[in-house]
Design a protein around this motif. Sequence first.
Motif: not given
Length: 555
Positions: A33-38
């Motif tokens: 899983e890639l957890r990306e902040a936007l």
Amino acid sequence: MTVFRRWVGLLCGLLLFIPSLSQANTHQQPLPELREALVGEIRKLNPLFATNNPVDRDITSLIFEGLTTVNEYGEVVPDLAENWIVSSDGLEYIVRLRRDVLWQDGIPFTAADVAYTFRTVRSALFPGDPNLRDFWRTVEIQVLDEYTVRFRLVQPLASFPEQLRLGIVPVHALEGAPIATLDKHPFNLSPIGTGPYQREALYADNGQIRAVSLRVAPNYRLRPEGQTGFAIGRITFMTYPTAEEAIAAYQRGEVTSVGNLSPLYVDSLRNLGNVNVQTSIAPAVGVLIYNWQDDSLAYFRDQRLRLAFVYAVDRPTIMAGLSSRLVLADSPILPGSWAFNPDARYPSYSMEEAQRLLQLVSFEPPPVQEEPSEGPPAEGETTPTPQVQIRRDFKILVIDDPGIAAVAFEVATQWSQLGFTVTLDMVDYQTLVSRLDSGQFDVALVEYTLAPQADPDQFSLWHESQIEVGQNYGGMKINRISYLLAQARRDHNGLHRKQYYDDFQRTFVGSAPAIVLYNPLFIYVTDPALQGIQLDFISVSSDRFRTIKDWTLAS
């Protein structure tokens, strides 16, 4: 039961069971899983409404596909389209569609979906971006068969294939819904696309959607390009109200990456340790433009004066102080674009050559153009002829950003060595835009945003017809440049266009109607464990996902 009522029922059920952030993924099958902040908000996961919200645009780029996409050189290539042919007059495009594509709910993709998408955005009732609507209202759309669509334009436009990047939406999910209220449709939170990832869950906190998780779409896996790669099985996008909070989340280990950050944060990010700061050229260019329409500064129309100003600016030295934010540029066309001409370069700094050229420049007032008289003057009456006073003092209009203002200050200092009095006029963004639109400036340092356009068409920036209606703010008029841009805009032959744009860039550097200074950097912050990223040509922030098929995430 109508389609709309079925969607209302589905949405009600969905909202009742949106987990909180603390519950995210606790009962789901483990996937890399890639957890990306936007930075921003999730509003509508629908490509028809995502054009003006970077968060939605980033997420929907993985769920939906257009008929075309852009490759690592900025070239438009087929996506849902198999190919297209163009009529000899450049007015008609016949697009053949792929036959091996399924929507994420298993329904086959056909020309009906394409027709529905573009007929929706061209409707007078469409509640989305008016620029999108206005463009598509000029295009006729006709379904020729189940996998062929014809588009007819009112005038040739070589960049038209790029307009087909707009994500296609499924007619079977939306047909029958009123177009005027489509922005409120449940589909916008329960999207069905054809892309490599599909929506898995939304996560809420105090009733506000804070995150969305996507997982690799099984139906995409059936396509040739989906049968290998995609080691990142799940992507969770977490939203934060500010860049500072997104960076703090990375420091706490909540996220693996931070998307679409301003280069202002580069230096502080590199001090964090255990971080990769990936960079590319952002889709923007910083340019010094002159006001050609002010007769008191008529010398800006003299090519010798403008070349003297080029020689008098030590651009590499000025840009070196901001190398973490900007890179030196010579062309208004982005490096990495298929149309970029690396041989079109400004001459090296030489104050001696600048002084020599300046001696050839006339600082006499321009000839007065007499206004036509409505009748003969009365006996004894004379018509005064106003005399324009040429001034050698002027201001550089610049946004009140310390870094950009520092660039303008250095330019002003170096130009002052030629005998001009040059000062800065620092203003906020809204004032800058207003002053540019009204032509109330002497010289301006402008950062032109080229997004979302990958095509090198810069007609609106430099063509003489765009003084009142486009972004030719200074009223620049160079016939050769206008001719080349007009030809490149009309001719759909790629080899011809390359020749036109090569000539345009050589002419731009040689006649110096403006001075290109820099390209800002595009920043993508990732954990070192995330590998396989290649940031090539960037036209919109979501282009960072172009190679996501090859990304891997180490434990």
